[in-house]
Design a protein around this motif. Structure first.
Motif, PDB file in Angstrom:
ATOM      1  N   ASP A   9       0.832  -1.201   0.000  1.00 22.14           N
ATOM      2  CA  ASP A   9       0.000   0.000   0.000  1.00 22.14           C
ATOM      3  C   ASP A   9       0.868   1.252   0.000  1.00 22.14           C
ATOM      4  O   ASP A   9       0.564   2.238  -0.695  1.00 22.14           O
ATOM      5  CB  ASP A   9      -0.927   0.001   1.214  1.00 22.14           C
ATOM      6  CG  ASP A   9      -1.997  -1.083   1.129  1.00 22.14           C
ATOM      7  OD1 ASP A   9      -2.260  -1.563   0.006  1.00 22.14           O
ATOM      8  OD2 ASP A   9      -2.559  -1.443   2.177  1.00 22.14           O
ATOM      9  N   ALA A  12       2.226   1.741  -3.376  1.00 27.62           N
ATOM     10  CA  ALA A  12       1.178   2.176  -4.301  1.00 27.62           C
ATOM     11  C   ALA A  12       0.883   3.662  -4.126  1.00 27.62           C
ATOM     12  O   ALA A  12       0.704   4.390  -5.109  1.00 27.62           O
ATOM     13  CB  ALA A  12      -0.084   1.352  -4.080  1.00 27.62           C
ATOM     14  N   VAL A  13       0.818   4.109  -2.878  1.00 23.02           N
ATOM     15  CA  VAL A  13       0.579   5.533  -2.617  1.00 23.02           C
ATOM     16  C   VAL A  13       1.716   6.366  -3.197  1.00 23.02           C
ATOM     17  O   VAL A  13       1.481   7.393  -3.869  1.00 23.02           O
ATOM     18  CB  VAL A  13       0.430   5.792  -1.113  1.00 23.02           C
ATOM     19  CG1 VAL A  13       0.470   7.289  -0.819  1.00 23.02           C
ATOM     20  CG2 VAL A  13      -0.867   5.194  -0.597  1.00 23.02           C
ATOM     21  N   VAL A  23      -2.671  12.920  -3.225  1.00 22.53           N
ATOM     22  CA  VAL A  23      -3.220  11.962  -2.262  1.00 22.53           C
ATOM     23  C   VAL A  23      -3.386  12.668  -0.914  1.00 22.53           C
ATOM     24  O   VAL A  23      -2.424  13.235  -0.379  1.00 22.53           O
ATOM     25  CB  VAL A  23      -2.306  10.729  -2.115  1.00 22.53           C
ATOM     26  CG1 VAL A  23      -2.909   9.749  -1.106  1.00 22.53           C
ATOM     27  CG2 VAL A  23      -2.104  10.042  -3.471  1.00 22.53           C
ATOM     28  N   VAL A 196     -11.639   6.591  -0.791  1.00 20.02           N
ATOM     29  CA  VAL A 196     -11.588   5.196  -0.345  1.00 20.02           C
ATOM     30  C   VAL A 196     -11.812   5.143   1.162  1.00 20.02           C
ATOM     31  O   VAL A 196     -11.225   5.933   1.907  1.00 20.02           O
ATOM     32  CB  VAL A 196     -10.214   4.569  -0.667  1.00 20.02           C
ATOM     33  CG1 VAL A 196     -10.231   3.074  -0.362  1.00 20.02           C
ATOM     34  CG2 VAL A 196      -9.814   4.823  -2.106  1.00 20.02           C
ATOM     35  N   VAL A 215     -13.889  -0.546   0.981  1.00 22.13           N
ATOM     36  CA  VAL A 215     -13.067  -1.723   1.279  1.00 22.13           C
ATOM     37  C   VAL A 215     -14.003  -2.896   1.541  1.00 22.13           C
ATOM     38  O   VAL A 215     -15.023  -2.760   2.225  1.00 22.13           O
ATOM     39  CB  VAL A 215     -12.168  -1.452   2.497  1.00 22.13           C
ATOM     40  CG1 VAL A 215     -11.406  -2.712   2.890  1.00 22.13           C
ATOM     41  CG2 VAL A 215     -11.206  -0.313   2.196  1.00 22.13           C
ATOM     42  N   PRO A 233      -6.815  -4.089   4.024  1.00 26.34           N
ATOM     43  CA  PRO A 233      -5.390  -3.976   4.339  1.00 26.34           C
ATOM     44  C   PRO A 233      -4.718  -5.350   4.374  1.00 26.34           C
ATOM     45  O   PRO A 233      -5.287  -6.317   4.885  1.00 26.34           O
ATOM     46  CB  PRO A 233      -5.392  -3.323   5.730  1.00 26.34           C
ATOM     47  CG  PRO A 233      -6.675  -2.566   5.780  1.00 26.34           C
ATOM     48  CD  PRO A 233      -7.660  -3.384   5.015  1.00 26.34           C
ATOM     49  N   ILE A 238      -5.001  -1.119  -2.181  1.00 25.27           N
ATOM     50  CA  ILE A 238      -4.544   0.180  -2.680  1.00 25.27           C
ATOM     51  C   ILE A 238      -3.686  -0.001  -3.930  1.00 25.27           C
ATOM     52  O   ILE A 238      -3.703   0.821  -4.846  1.00 25.27           O
ATOM     53  CB  ILE A 238      -3.766   0.935  -1.582  1.00 25.27           C
ATOM     54  CG1 ILE A 238      -4.669   1.176  -0.371  1.00 25.27           C
ATOM     55  CG2 ILE A 238      -3.263   2.279  -2.106  1.00 25.27           C
ATOM     56  CD1 ILE A 238      -5.923   1.967  -0.649  1.00 25.27           C
ATOM     57  N   GLN A 239      -2.987  -1.101  -3.983  1.00 23.12           N
ATOM     58  CA  GLN A 239      -2.210  -1.424  -5.181  1.00 23.12           C
ATOM     59  C   GLN A 239      -3.147  -1.589  -6.382  1.00 23.12           C
ATOM     60  O   GLN A 239      -2.871  -1.092  -7.484  1.00 23.12           O
ATOM     61  CB  GLN A 239      -1.418  -2.698  -4.934  1.00 23.12           C
ATOM     62  CG  GLN A 239      -0.360  -3.006  -5.983  1.00 23.12           C
ATOM     63  CD  GLN A 239       0.472  -4.218  -5.575  1.00 23.12           C
ATOM     64  OE1 GLN A 239      -0.070  -5.230  -5.130  1.00 23.12           O
ATOM     65  NE2 GLN A 239       1.778  -4.119  -5.721  1.00 23.12           N
ATOM     66  N   LEU A 241      -6.090  -0.250  -6.698  1.00 16.62           N
ATOM     67  CA  LEU A 241      -6.637   1.068  -7.013  1.00 16.62           C
ATOM     68  C   LEU A 241      -5.637   1.896  -7.803  1.00 16.62           C
ATOM     69  O   LEU A 241      -5.999   2.558  -8.785  1.00 16.62           O
ATOM     70  CB  LEU A 241      -7.035   1.798  -5.736  1.00 16.62           C
ATOM     71  CG  LEU A 241      -7.635   3.201  -5.933  1.00 16.62           C
ATOM     72  CD1 LEU A 241      -8.917   3.132  -6.739  1.00 16.62           C
ATOM     73  CD2 LEU A 241      -7.881   3.862  -4.583  1.00 16.62           C
ATOM     74  N   ALA A 242      -4.388   1.872  -7.388  1.00 13.15           N
ATOM     75  CA  ALA A 242      -3.356   2.616  -8.108  1.00 13.15           C
ATOM     76  C   ALA A 242      -3.266   2.136  -9.543  1.00 13.15           C
ATOM     77  O   ALA A 242      -3.148   2.945 -10.492  1.00 13.15           O
ATOM     78  CB  ALA A 242      -2.010   2.475  -7.411  1.00 13.15           C
TER      79      ALA A 242
END
Length: 247
Positions: A9, A12-13, A23, A196, A215, A233, A238-239, A241-242
Motif C-alpha cells: 500500500d 502504491a501511494v 493523495v 476510499v 473496502v 489492508p 490500494i495497489q 486502485l493505483a
C-alpha cells in the motif's frame, strides 16, 4: 488494536504521488494521531482529520475548523454519563476525559495520544470541540447508533469509525464537506476525486467523490454508495486502485 501499513500500500501511494496524483489522508484521527501516518506514507498534506471537522497542514496550520458547539457537546456528554459510557472531547489537540477508564486508555493507545484527565469537561472544553467519541463494545455502539442519529438529527453527525467508536461532529462537518473544501482549494473537480474508506464515517465522501471506493467487508451502508470495492489492508487493495487510476 494494532495498525500497520502494508508495504504494498505504501508503495502504491508513493507511485500515485510520483505520477502526479494528489493523495490526501482523510481520517477520523485527531491531528496529532494522524501526522505520523501521513509522514510514513510520504504525503505532503493537507490532512483531513477529526472526521472532517478540521483540515490542517503538516505544519499544524488550520485551514478549516467546524467544531461541535459547547451546548451540543454537553448534551452528548450528559447522554453518555446517564448510561455510564465513556465519552471524550478535545481541546487544542489534547484528548480530554473526566474519568480515566479502560476505554480511554484503549483509545489513547490506538490514536497514539496521551490522556488528559480534567475535573469537569463542561469547564475544560472550549467554545467548540472538533468531535466527541463514545467508546464501548461493538454491540453497545450498534444499539446506540440509531438512537443518537434520531436524537440529534439535523444537529450533529453521528457515525462509527471502528466498531467500538461512536463519533459525533457538527452537522456541517463530515469527510465529504472537508474533501470538497480541499478539492476546491486545489482546483480539482468532483469528477476527478476518488475516495476510499471502510467505515460509516467514510460514507459521505465515498458517495460524493467521482469514484467512490469501499473496502471489502465495510458496513452495508458504505458498500451501498460505492462504485467499486477493493480488498482490505494486507491484501493489496490500494495497489489495485493505483493500477486502475494510473492505467
Amino acid at each position: 488494536m494494532q495498525l500497520r501499513l502494508d508495504p504494498r500500500d505504501v508503495d502504491a501511494v508513493r507511485r500515485m504521488v510520483a505520477a502526479g496524483v494528489t493523495v490526501v489522508a482523510c481520517t477520523g484521527r485527531p491531528y496529532p494521531g494522524a501526522v505520523p501516518w501521513v509522514k510514513r506514507l510520504g504525503l505532503a498534506g493537507p490532512i483531513v482529520c477529526y472526521q472532517g471537522a478540521q483540515v490542517r497542514t503538516l505544519d499544524g496550520d488550520t485551514l478549516l475548523d467546524h467544531g461541535v458547539h459547547h451546548s451540543l457537546a454537553m448534551e452528548v456528554i450528559r447522554y453518555a454519563r446517564e448510561r455510564d459510557l465513556h465519552v471524550q472531547g478535545y481541546r487544542d489537540d489534547l484528548l480530554i476525559v473526566q474519568r480515566d477508564r479502560p476505554e480511554a486508555r484503549q483509545y489513547a493507545q490506538h490514536a497514539g495520544m496521551d490522556i488528559h484527565v480534567v475535573d469537569d469537561l463542561d469547564q475544560a472544553m472550549g467554545e467548540t470541540t472538533p468531535k466527541l467519541v463514545i467508546v464501548s463494545t461493538p454491540e453497545t455502539i450498534e444499539r446506540l447508533l440509531p438512537d443518537v442519529r434520531r436524537r440529534w438529527d439535523g444537529k450533529l453527525n453521528a457515525a462509527t469509525s471502528t466498531p467500538d467508536y461512536l463519533e459525533f461532529t457538527s452537522v456541517e462537518s463530515d469527510k465529504a464537506s472537508a474533501l470538497r473544501f480541499v478539492s476546491d482549494r486545489l482546483g480539482i473537480s468532483q469528477s476527478e476525486v476518488a475516495a476510499v474508506g471502510d467505515g460509516r464515517n467514510d460514507t459521505s465522501m465515498i458517495a460524493w467523490a467521482g469514484l467512490g471506493v469501499a473496502v471489502e467487508g465495510s458496513p452495508g451502508e458504505v458498500i451501498a454508495v460505492a462504485d467499486r470495492t477493493i480488498p482490505g489492508p494486507g491484501h493489496g487493495g490500494i495497489q489495485q486502485l493505483a493500477d486502475a487510476l494510473l492505467k
